[in-house]
Scaffold this motif. Sequence first.
Motif, PDB file in Angstrom:
ATOM      1  N   TRP A  97      -9.728   6.774  11.793  1.00  0.00           N
ATOM      2  CA  TRP A  97      -9.041   5.622  12.366  1.00  0.00           C
ATOM      3  C   TRP A  97      -7.962   5.105  11.433  1.00  0.00           C
ATOM      4  O   TRP A  97      -7.391   4.053  11.681  1.00  0.00           O
ATOM      5  N   GLY A  98      -7.746   5.782  10.311  1.00  0.00           N
ATOM      6  CA  GLY A  98      -6.748   5.340   9.344  1.00  0.00           C
ATOM      7  C   GLY A  98      -7.286   4.390   8.295  1.00  0.00           C
ATOM      8  O   GLY A  98      -6.530   3.896   7.453  1.00  0.00           O
ATOM      9  N   ILE A  99      -8.584   4.112   8.311  1.00  0.00           N
ATOM     10  CA  ILE A  99      -9.175   3.185   7.348  1.00  0.00           C
ATOM     11  C   ILE A  99      -9.095   3.749   5.938  1.00  0.00           C
ATOM     12  O   ILE A  99      -8.713   3.050   4.997  1.00  0.00           O
ATOM     13  N   GLY A 100      -9.439   5.017   5.767  1.00  0.00           N
ATOM     14  CA  GLY A 100      -9.365   5.648   4.449  1.00  0.00           C
ATOM     15  C   GLY A 100      -7.961   5.621   3.885  1.00  0.00           C
ATOM     16  O   GLY A 100      -7.753   5.340   2.698  1.00  0.00           O
ATOM     17  N   THR A 101      -6.978   5.885   4.737  1.00  0.00           N
ATOM     18  CA  THR A 101      -5.581   5.859   4.296  1.00  0.00           C
ATOM     19  C   THR A 101      -5.181   4.452   3.883  1.00  0.00           C
ATOM     20  O   THR A 101      -4.511   4.260   2.866  1.00  0.00           O
ATOM     21  N   GLU A 102      -5.609   3.445   4.631  1.00  0.00           N
ATOM     22  CA  GLU A 102      -5.292   2.060   4.271  1.00  0.00           C
ATOM     23  C   GLU A 102      -5.958   1.678   2.950  1.00  0.00           C
ATOM     24  O   GLU A 102      -5.356   1.003   2.110  1.00  0.00           O
ATOM     25  N   ILE A 103      -7.203   2.105   2.746  1.00  0.00           N
ATOM     26  CA  ILE A 103      -7.875   1.841   1.471  1.00  0.00           C
ATOM     27  C   ILE A 103      -7.088   2.502   0.338  1.00  0.00           C
ATOM     28  O   ILE A 103      -6.845   1.887  -0.704  1.00  0.00           O
ATOM     29  N   ALA A 104      -6.696   3.760   0.528  1.00  0.00           N
ATOM     30  CA  ALA A 104      -5.917   4.480  -0.498  1.00  0.00           C
ATOM     31  C   ALA A 104      -4.610   3.751  -0.800  1.00  0.00           C
ATOM     32  O   ALA A 104      -4.223   3.606  -1.964  1.00  0.00           O
ATOM     33  N   ASN A 105      -3.929   3.267   0.231  1.00  0.00           N
ATOM     34  CA  ASN A 105      -2.678   2.529   0.025  1.00  0.00           C
ATOM     35  C   ASN A 105      -2.917   1.242  -0.762  1.00  0.00           C
ATOM     36  O   ASN A 105      -2.123   0.881  -1.642  1.00  0.00           O
ATOM     37  N   GLN A 106      -4.002   0.546  -0.454  1.00  0.00           N
ATOM     38  CA  GLN A 106      -4.303  -0.684  -1.191  1.00  0.00           C
ATOM     39  C   GLN A 106      -4.672  -0.388  -2.641  1.00  0.00           C
ATOM     40  O   GLN A 106      -4.344  -1.166  -3.535  1.00  0.00           O
ATOM     41  N   LEU A 107      -5.350   0.729  -2.884  1.00  0.00           N
ATOM     42  CA  LEU A 107      -5.664   1.115  -4.259  1.00  0.00           C
ATOM     43  C   LEU A 107      -4.382   1.355  -5.054  1.00  0.00           C
ATOM     44  O   LEU A 107      -4.271   0.942  -6.211  1.00  0.00           O
ATOM     45  N   LYS A 109      -1.496  -0.038  -4.578  1.00  0.00           N
ATOM     46  CA  LYS A 109      -0.886  -1.346  -4.849  1.00  0.00           C
ATOM     47  C   LYS A 109      -1.663  -2.126  -5.913  1.00  0.00           C
ATOM     48  O   LYS A 109      -1.072  -2.789  -6.761  1.00  0.00           O
ATOM     49  N   LYS A 110      -2.976  -2.048  -5.856  1.00  0.00           N
ATOM     50  CA  LYS A 110      -3.837  -2.797  -6.774  1.00  0.00           C
ATOM     51  C   LYS A 110      -3.744  -2.271  -8.200  1.00  0.00           C
ATOM     52  O   LYS A 110      -3.857  -3.039  -9.160  1.00  0.00           O
ATOM     53  N   TYR A 111      -3.514  -0.967  -8.346  1.00  0.00           N
ATOM     54  CA  TYR A 111      -3.468  -0.336  -9.665  1.00  0.00           C
ATOM     55  C   TYR A 111      -2.165   0.465  -9.816  1.00  0.00           C
ATOM     56  O   TYR A 111      -2.174   1.691  -9.884  1.00  0.00           O
ATOM     57  N   PRO A 112      -1.018  -0.230  -9.889  1.00  0.00           N
ATOM     58  CA  PRO A 112       0.275   0.469  -9.908  1.00  0.00           C
ATOM     59  C   PRO A 112       0.525   1.289 -11.171  1.00  0.00           C
ATOM     60  O   PRO A 112       1.384   2.161 -11.168  1.00  0.00           O
ATOM     61  N   ASP A 113      -0.242   1.050 -12.234  1.00  0.00           N
ATOM     62  CA  ASP A 113      -0.047   1.804 -13.475  1.00  0.00           C
ATOM     63  C   ASP A 113      -0.702   3.183 -13.433  1.00  0.00           C
ATOM     64  O   ASP A 113      -0.454   4.021 -14.294  1.00  0.00           O
ATOM     65  N   ILE A 114      -1.521   3.446 -12.426  1.00  0.00           N
ATOM     66  CA  ILE A 114      -2.192   4.743 -12.298  1.00  0.00           C
ATOM     67  C   ILE A 114      -1.243   5.742 -11.633  1.00  0.00           C
ATOM     68  O   ILE A 114      -0.725   5.487 -10.548  1.00  0.00           O
ATOM     69  N   THR A 115      -1.022   6.881 -12.296  1.00  0.00           N
ATOM     70  CA  THR A 115      -0.116   7.901 -11.756  1.00  0.00           C
ATOM     71  C   THR A 115      -0.813   9.239 -11.508  1.00  0.00           C
ATOM     72  O   THR A 115      -0.188  10.173 -11.022  1.00  0.00           O
ATOM     73  N   ARG A 116      -2.095   9.311 -11.838  1.00  0.00           N
ATOM     74  CA  ARG A 116      -2.860  10.541 -11.608  1.00  0.00           C
ATOM     75  C   ARG A 116      -4.275  10.156 -11.194  1.00  0.00           C
ATOM     76  O   ARG A 116      -4.941   9.377 -11.873  1.00  0.00           O
ATOM     77  N   VAL A 117      -4.721  10.715 -10.066  1.00  0.00           N
ATOM     78  CA  VAL A 117      -6.060  10.430  -9.553  1.00  0.00           C
ATOM     79  C   VAL A 117      -6.789  11.755  -9.381  1.00  0.00           C
ATOM     80  O   VAL A 117      -6.223  12.708  -8.841  1.00  0.00           O
ATOM     81  N   THR A 118      -8.039  11.787  -9.845  1.00  0.00           N
ATOM     82  CA  THR A 118      -8.855  12.976  -9.643  1.00  0.00           C
ATOM     83  C   THR A 118     -10.094  12.614  -8.833  1.00  0.00           C
ATOM     84  O   THR A 118     -10.564  11.475  -8.857  1.00  0.00           O
ATOM     85  N   ALA A 119     -10.589  13.604  -8.117  1.00  0.00           N
ATOM     86  CA  ALA A 119     -11.821  13.454  -7.342  1.00  0.00           C
ATOM     87  C   ALA A 119     -12.557  14.782  -7.366  1.00  0.00           C
ATOM     88  O   ALA A 119     -11.924  15.840  -7.381  1.00  0.00           O
ATOM     89  N   SER A 120     -13.862  14.709  -7.363  1.00  0.00           N
ATOM     90  CA  SER A 120     -14.662  15.925  -7.272  1.00  0.00           C
ATOM     91  C   SER A 120     -14.721  16.370  -5.820  1.00  0.00           C
ATOM     92  O   SER A 120     -14.721  15.546  -4.908  1.00  0.00           O
TER      93      SER A 120
END
Length: 155
Positions: A97-107, A109-120
């Motif tokens: 429903w786009g909820i995950g994408t909205e959460i990712a977008n808010q992340l 904005k909330k942490y603009p200094d992060i330029t690399r994200v990793t996930a298992s």
Amino acid sequence: MRLTLRDLEPADEPRVLRLFAECDDWFQAATGHLSGPGDVQSLYYSLPEGADFEQKRLLVAEAQGGMIGFVDLLLHYPDERSAAIGCFLVPRELRRWGIGTEIANQLKKKYPDITRVTASITDDWKPGTEFLKKQGFQLDGKRAVLEIAPRSDGR
């Protein structure tokens, strides 16, 4: 839909456990077990070597009074510009429903200094792998990596 992303508070635990139960397919794929009462605490204390508790963020996403997502995030790991996602959950009936994408977008904005994200990556968790690809993550074996362009002061 207006979505709010905020830090987990102790009073949220019963609602988070209900959300975890709605995401048992992820728990089964990731751990081989269904979610249980100690899962919130175990996520908080689950840190890789060299990480500090101050870097850990457990976040809940809410909309219209309901909890619709949860993120386990480790900031500034393994370096100052990076973050690692432990889990990123949206209940089964609310996926796509786009909820995950909205959460990712808010992340972002909330942490603009992060330029690399990793996930298992969990082999048995196709919805998560597809979501990561859709978000632009590059898959590398058991890990997914997203490079985010640094934001300028004008953006």
